[in-house]
Design a protein around this motif. Structure first.
Motif, PDB file in Angstrom:
ATOM      1  N   PHE A 258       3.603 -14.365  18.076  1.00  0.00           N
ATOM      2  CA  PHE A 258       4.536 -13.941  17.025  1.00  0.00           C
ATOM      3  C   PHE A 258       5.982 -14.251  17.419  1.00  0.00           C
ATOM      4  O   PHE A 258       6.752 -14.792  16.648  1.00  0.00           O
ATOM      5  CB  PHE A 258       4.447 -12.426  16.792  1.00  0.00           C
ATOM      6  CG  PHE A 258       3.305 -12.002  15.893  1.00  0.00           C
ATOM      7  CD1 PHE A 258       3.094 -12.627  14.661  1.00  0.00           C
ATOM      8  CD2 PHE A 258       2.460 -10.954  16.252  1.00  0.00           C
ATOM      9  CE1 PHE A 258       2.060 -12.220  13.830  1.00  0.00           C
ATOM     10  CE2 PHE A 258       1.424 -10.548  15.424  1.00  0.00           C
ATOM     11  CZ  PHE A 258       1.229 -11.185  14.218  1.00  0.00           C
ATOM     12  N   LYS A 262       6.442 -18.211  16.957  1.00  0.00           N
ATOM     13  CA  LYS A 262       6.774 -17.948  15.549  1.00  0.00           C
ATOM     14  C   LYS A 262       5.585 -18.204  14.609  1.00  0.00           C
ATOM     15  O   LYS A 262       5.747 -18.704  13.497  1.00  0.00           O
ATOM     16  CB  LYS A 262       7.974 -18.793  15.075  1.00  0.00           C
ATOM     17  CG  LYS A 262       9.204 -18.705  15.974  1.00  0.00           C
ATOM     18  CD  LYS A 262       9.944 -17.390  15.786  1.00  0.00           C
ATOM     19  CE  LYS A 262      11.212 -17.336  16.637  1.00  0.00           C
ATOM     20  NZ  LYS A 262      11.367 -16.137  17.426  1.00  0.00           N
ATOM     21  N   THR A 263       4.399 -17.890  15.092  1.00  0.00           N
ATOM     22  CA  THR A 263       3.241 -17.969  14.203  1.00  0.00           C
ATOM     23  C   THR A 263       3.243 -16.735  13.306  1.00  0.00           C
ATOM     24  O   THR A 263       3.955 -15.768  13.568  1.00  0.00           O
ATOM     25  CB  THR A 263       1.927 -18.023  15.008  1.00  0.00           C
ATOM     26  OG1 THR A 263       1.854 -16.847  15.808  1.00  0.00           O
ATOM     27  CG2 THR A 263       1.879 -19.247  15.912  1.00  0.00           C
ATOM     28  N   TYR A 264       2.436 -16.759  12.259  1.00  0.00           N
ATOM     29  CA  TYR A 264       2.406 -15.628  11.326  1.00  0.00           C
ATOM     30  C   TYR A 264       0.977 -15.433  10.815  1.00  0.00           C
ATOM     31  O   TYR A 264       0.101 -16.267  11.078  1.00  0.00           O
ATOM     32  CB  TYR A 264       3.394 -15.872  10.168  1.00  0.00           C
ATOM     33  CG  TYR A 264       3.143 -17.163   9.408  1.00  0.00           C
ATOM     34  CD1 TYR A 264       2.359 -17.178   8.265  1.00  0.00           C
ATOM     35  CD2 TYR A 264       3.682 -18.375   9.870  1.00  0.00           C
ATOM     36  CE1 TYR A 264       2.118 -18.370   7.589  1.00  0.00           C
ATOM     37  CE2 TYR A 264       3.443 -19.565   9.205  1.00  0.00           C
ATOM     38  CZ  TYR A 264       2.662 -19.561   8.057  1.00  0.00           C
ATOM     39  OH  TYR A 264       2.398 -20.735   7.401  1.00  0.00           O
ATOM     40  N   THR A 265       0.762 -14.326  10.085  1.00  0.00           N
ATOM     41  CA  THR A 265      -0.609 -14.017   9.658  1.00  0.00           C
ATOM     42  C   THR A 265      -0.785 -14.276   8.162  1.00  0.00           C
ATOM     43  O   THR A 265       0.179 -14.252   7.397  1.00  0.00           O
ATOM     44  CB  THR A 265      -0.950 -12.533   9.921  1.00  0.00           C
ATOM     45  OG1 THR A 265       0.012 -11.714   9.252  1.00  0.00           O
ATOM     46  CG2 THR A 265      -0.935 -12.213  11.392  1.00  0.00           C
ATOM     47  N   GLN A 266      -2.024 -14.475   7.767  1.00  0.00           N
ATOM     48  CA  GLN A 266      -2.352 -14.541   6.338  1.00  0.00           C
ATOM     49  C   GLN A 266      -3.804 -14.119   6.143  1.00  0.00           C
ATOM     50  O   GLN A 266      -4.597 -14.092   7.087  1.00  0.00           O
ATOM     51  CB  GLN A 266      -2.105 -15.942   5.782  1.00  0.00           C
ATOM     52  CG  GLN A 266      -2.888 -17.032   6.456  1.00  0.00           C
ATOM     53  CD  GLN A 266      -2.588 -18.425   5.906  1.00  0.00           C
ATOM     54  OE1 GLN A 266      -3.462 -19.270   5.883  1.00  0.00           O
ATOM     55  NE2 GLN A 266      -1.378 -18.676   5.488  1.00  0.00           N
ATOM     56  N   GLU A 272       0.082 -14.128   2.196  1.00  0.00           N
ATOM     57  CA  GLU A 272       0.756 -13.057   2.944  1.00  0.00           C
ATOM     58  C   GLU A 272       0.269 -11.750   2.314  1.00  0.00           C
ATOM     59  O   GLU A 272       0.149 -11.655   1.090  1.00  0.00           O
ATOM     60  CB  GLU A 272       2.276 -13.242   2.769  1.00  0.00           C
ATOM     61  CG  GLU A 272       3.158 -12.231   3.475  1.00  0.00           C
ATOM     62  CD  GLU A 272       3.344 -10.929   2.721  1.00  0.00           C
ATOM     63  OE1 GLU A 272       3.412  -9.895   3.397  1.00  0.00           O
ATOM     64  OE2 GLU A 272       3.400 -10.925   1.477  1.00  0.00           O
ATOM     65  N   ARG A 299       2.056  -1.833  10.395  1.00  0.00           N
ATOM     66  CA  ARG A 299       1.567  -3.213  10.232  1.00  0.00           C
ATOM     67  C   ARG A 299       0.044  -3.235  10.372  1.00  0.00           C
ATOM     68  O   ARG A 299      -0.656  -3.920   9.639  1.00  0.00           O
ATOM     69  CB  ARG A 299       2.225  -4.139  11.253  1.00  0.00           C
ATOM     70  CG  ARG A 299       3.739  -4.184  11.091  1.00  0.00           C
ATOM     71  CD  ARG A 299       4.339  -5.301  11.872  1.00  0.00           C
ATOM     72  NE  ARG A 299       3.924  -6.599  11.347  1.00  0.00           N
ATOM     73  CZ  ARG A 299       4.180  -7.752  11.943  1.00  0.00           C
ATOM     74  NH1 ARG A 299       4.833  -7.770  13.082  1.00  0.00           N
ATOM     75  NH2 ARG A 299       3.776  -8.889  11.415  1.00  0.00           N
ATOM     76  N   MET A 316      -4.353 -15.851  12.217  1.00  0.00           N
ATOM     77  CA  MET A 316      -3.044 -16.191  12.766  1.00  0.00           C
ATOM     78  C   MET A 316      -2.832 -17.673  12.449  1.00  0.00           C
ATOM     79  O   MET A 316      -3.680 -18.511  12.808  1.00  0.00           O
ATOM     80  CB  MET A 316      -3.040 -15.971  14.287  1.00  0.00           C
ATOM     81  CG  MET A 316      -1.706 -16.245  14.937  1.00  0.00           C
ATOM     82  SD  MET A 316      -0.507 -14.967  14.561  1.00  0.00           S
ATOM     83  CE  MET A 316      -0.532 -14.012  16.084  1.00  0.00           C
TER      84      MET A 316
END
Ligand code: FAD
Length: 610
Positions: A258, A262-266, A272, A299, A316
Motif C-alpha cells: 500500500f 502504491k497498490t490498491y484494492t478492488q 472500488e 477499513r 490487491m
C-alpha cells in the motif's frame, strides 16, 4: 530425562528475549552496572519471537532529528487508529525515546535503506522506514547477550513466583528446559515479562494442510498475558483483538504494497468498494469514519461487508506497480526478507503479481499489545507524564510490585511495533533497576513449598501421559487424557464460534459470550488432564494453558464492553453501535489467583495530547 533443579538468584529476570526482552537486557546493564541480569527464553534469542525471520520495515520511527514527526503526532495517530482508546502517557513515553533505539540498531550493523537525495532513512510511510532486515533479530540478540550475566535459551517459563514476605510482590519465575527437562527456579528481585502476544487462540484460516501458518508468530502463545494474569496483575483492553487484511493463504503483510508500491484494492468486479460502505459505517460509529487516516478496523469493516455482500474476492491490484522493475523487485523482496511463505504460496498457485492480482483476506483475530491494537497488562506510566490513576511509582510496572512489562505484554501502547517494543524494554529495565535499588537490603522470600508445588504441577502432563497411554483405544485417543493438539483445536473452536472469530464473521453477543465463558471454564478443568508424550509436548501443554488464560481474559473483556467500538475487529450483535457516552473508557480486569474469579471495572481514558 532428568528433572534436575537449577537455581539462579538475580536482581532482574527478563522473561522472553524478543524485541522487548533484548531491549530490557541491554538497558538493565546500562543502569544496573553491578546488578545480576538474567534472560530466560523459550527458544533461542538469535531467532526468537515475532521478528525471528526478519522484517522489511521498522514501523515506528519519528524522525524528529529531521523534523519529520514529533511524539505528539504519533500519539494522535495511534489514538485515531484505535478509535480513541490508548494510554497516551505510555504512547508518548515510547514515542519520545524510540528514535534513539533505532539509531542504536544502525550502530550495531543493521542495514538501513537511505533516500539517495536526502541521505535520510528511506520512508515507506509516515512512520515506517525500510531496512534490509533479515538479520534484525540476531543483531539485537547480540546486544542482549553482551549485556546480560546469562541467557538461558530453551526455557519455557510457566509461572511467576511470589514473594511470601510481602503481599502482591513478585519473587521470580519457574519453568523447564524444553530439551533437557531440567526444572529452573529463578529467584529474582524484579521480573520483566516480555514473552510476546497470542496467536492460535482463535481458529486460524489455515487448517489441515496449512495448519501452523498464522500471521502472528505461531509460537506466540500468550505467555506475557498468562504469566501476569496468574500472578493477579490487572489487564486492560483485552477485548481489543486485531484482525488483519493480508494476502490470502500466506498471510503476507500489505504495508509495503500500500505505502511504497502504491497498490490498491478492488472487488471481484474491478470496483472500488470502501466508499460503498461509508453510510453504513457512519451509522455505527459516527464521525470516526471521517478521520484521516481511516482507522484500520473501519477499513476491515468495509472489506468484510463487501465479502458478505457476495462481491469477493477482494484483490490487491499489483499488475500496474509490478510493471516497474524496481517496484517488482521490492514487492518480491518484501516477502523474501520477512514472510517467505507468501512467495512460496504464490509460486505454488501460479500467481505472478505482475500478471495476476493476488487475493486478500481478513485474518483470524490475534491478541497483542505492540501492534495496531493494545491489549495487555495495566502498567504504571512515567512520573513526569501520567495522571494519578496511571501512576504508581515505577514506569511500566504492573499492579504487582516488582513485576514489569514490555512490548506485547503492556496494554495501551498500540503501534509500538518492533522498535517501540525494544524501547519499552529499555524503559521497563531502567525502572526495574530503580525498583531494585529502592529495595535496598530487603530480601524476598520464596519458600521451598511454593517451588515444589509448582514443580509437581508443571510436570503433571508427563505423568498423565505415562499412566493414561495404557488405556489408548485407537491411535492417539485415551479416555484419561487430552493431547495438547486436541485441546488447542477445542480452544480455537470455542473462541471462533462464541467470541467472534472468522466462522461467524467476527460476530458475538452477550449470550454467545456467556456460553463461551462456560465452555472455557470447563476446559480449564479438563486441561488438568493434558497428556504430554515428551518434553516438546510438555511445552505445547503449557503453551495451551497460557493460551486458555489469555482467551478467558479476552472473553471476559468482550462481554464487559457493551458496544461495538471497533467494527472490523469484532461486533457485539446486541450493541451494534459505538457508544461514546458510556464506553469512552478503558476496561480493566483482574483474576483472583486464589478463587480464579474475574472482576471487571472501567478506567478513564485521558487525552493528554490535543
Ligand atoms: C508477521 C509479523 C510482521 C511484523 N511486521 C513488523 C514490521 O514490519 N515492522 C515492525 O516494526 N514490527 C513488525 N511486527 C511487530 C513486531 O515483531 C512486534 O511488535 C515485536 O516483536 C513485539 O515484541 P515483544 O518483545 O513483545 O514480543 P516478541 O518479539 O515476539 O518476543 C517474545 C519472546 O518471548 C519468548 N517467549 C514466549 N513465551 C515464553 C515463555 N513462556 N517463556 C520464555 N520465553 C517465552 C518468545 O520465544 C520470544 O522470544 C511484525 C510482527 C509479525 C508477527
Amino acid at each position: 530425562m532428568g528433572t534436575k533443579t537449577v537455581y539462579e538468584d538475580c536482581d532482574i529476570l527478563v522473561v522472553g528475549g524478543g524485541m522487548g526482552g533484548t531491549g530490557a537486557a541491554y538497558e538493565a546493564r546500562y543502569w544496573g552496572r553491578d546488578m545480576k541480569v538474567i534472560v530466560a527464553e523459550k527458544a533461542n534469542i538469535d531467532r526468537s519471537g515475532a521478528v525471528a525471520q526478519g522484517l522489511y520495515a521498522i514501523n515506528c520511527y519519528m524522525g524528529t532529528q529531521w523534523g519529520e514527526n514529533n511524539p505528539e503526532d504519533h500519539v494522535r495517530y495511534a489514538r485515531n487508529d484505535l478509535m480513541g482508546m490508548v494510554r497516551e502517557d505510555l504512547a508518548f513515553d515510547m514515542a519520545r525515546h524510540v528514535d534513539s533505539a533505532v539509531h542504536k540498531f544502525e550502530d550495531w550493523g543493521l542495514p538501513f535503506m537511505k533516500d539517495a537525495e536526502t541521505g535520510r532513512y528511506l520512508r515507506e510511510g509516515k512512520w515506517q522506514i525500510m531496512i534490509h532486515g533479515e538479520s534484525y533479530k540476531p543483531i539485537v540478540a547480540d546486544a542482549a547477550r553482551k549485556s546480560a550475566d546469562k541467557i538461558y535459551n530453551r526455557i519455557m517459563v510457566t509461572h511467576l513466583l511470589m514473594d511470601e514476605s510481602k503481599d502482591n510482590r513478585v519473587g521470580g519465575a519457574v519453568g523447564f528446559n524444553c530439551r533437557t527437562g531440567d526444572f529452573h527456579v529463578f529467584r529474582a528481585r524484579s521480573v520483566i515479562v516480555a514473552a510476546g502476544g497470542a496467536s492460535h487462540i482463535f481458529k486460524p484460516r489455515s487448517t489441515g494442510e496449512g495448519m501452523g501458518r498464522t500471521w502472528y508468530a505461531p509460537w506466540s502463545s500468550g505467555s506475557a498475558y498468562a504469566l501476569s494474569i496468574q500472578a493477579g496483575a490487572k489487564m486492560t483492553q483485552m477485548e481489543n483483538r486485531i484482525v488483519l487484511c493480508r494476502f490470502k493463504d500466506g498471510y503476507g503483510p500489505v504495508g509495503a504494497y500500500f505505502l511504497h508500491l502504491k497498490t490498491y484494492t478492488q472487488n471481484a468486479y474491478g470496483n472500488e468498494y470502501e466508499s460503498t460502505w461509508y453510510e453504513d459505517t457512519k451509522a455505527m460509529v459516527g464521525e470516526y469514519i471521517d478521520h484521516h487516516p481511516t482507522p484500520t478496523c473501519l477499513r476491515n469493516h468495509a472489506f468484510i461487508q463487501e465479502m458478505k455482500a457476495g462481491r469477493g474476492p477482494i484483490y490487491m491490484v499489483t499488475k500496474e506497480a509490478f510493471q516497474d522493475p524496481h517496484l517488482e523487485e521490492v514487492g518480491w523482496e518484501n516477502f523474501l526478507g520477512m514472510t517467505v511463505s507468501q512467495a512460496v504460496v504464490w509460486a505454488s498457485q501460479d500467481i505472478d503479481p505482475k500478471y495476476t492480482n493476488p487475493e486478500l483476506t481478513t485474518s483470524e483475530p490475534y491478541v497483542m499489545g505492540s501492534h495496531a491494537t493494545c491489549s495487555g497488562a495495566w502498567c504504571s506510566g512515567p512520573e513526569d507524564l501520567s495522571p494519578e490513576e496511571y501512576f504508581w511509582g515505577y514506569n511500566r510496572m504492573m499492579t504487582v510490585d516488582g513485576l514489569f512489562g514490555a512490548g506485547d505484554a503492556v496494554g495501551g501502547t498500540a503501534h509500538a511495533f518492533s522498535s517501540g517494543s525494544f524501547t519499552e524494554g529499555r524503559l521497563a529495565a531502567k525502572a526495574a533497576v530503580k525498583y531494585v535499588n529502592d529495595l535496598k537490603d530487603e530480601k524476598n522470600n520464596v519458600t521451598d513449598k511454593q517451588v515444589d508445588d509448582l514443580k509437581k504441577t508443571i510436570y503433571q502432563p508427563l505423568d498423565n501421559y505415562k499412566v493414561g497411554r495404557n488405556e489408548i483405544v485407537a491411535g492417539t485417543v485415551s479416555p484419561s487424557y487430552l493431547l495438547p493438539i486436541q485441546g488447542l483445536q477445542r480452544l480455537e473452536k470455542v473462541m471462533d464460534e462464541y467470541v467472534g472469530g472468522i466462522s461467524v464473521n467476527y460476530m458475538t453477543n452477550d449470550k454467545m459470550l456467556e456460553r463461551g465463558i462456560e465452555l472455557l471454564d470447563t476446559m480449564e478443568e479438563d486441561f488438568e488432564h493434558l497428556g504430554a508424550e515428551d518434553l516438546h509436548q510438555l511445552m505445547r501443554a503449557w503453551e495451551l494453558k497460557h493460551r486458555l488464560l489469555a482467551s478467558q481474559s479476552v472473553a471476559q473483556h468482550t462481554l464487559f464492553r457493551e458496544e461495538t467500538r471497533w467494527p472490523g475487529y469484532y461486533y457485539r450483535g446486541d450493541h451494534m453501535k459505538l457508544d461514546d457516552e458510556n464506553w469512552h473508557c478503558l476496561t480493566l480486569s483482574r483474576r483472583d489467583p486464589e478463587t480464579r474469579k474475574w472482576t471487571m471495572e472501567k478506567a478513564p481514558v485521558y487525552h493528554l495530547v490535543d
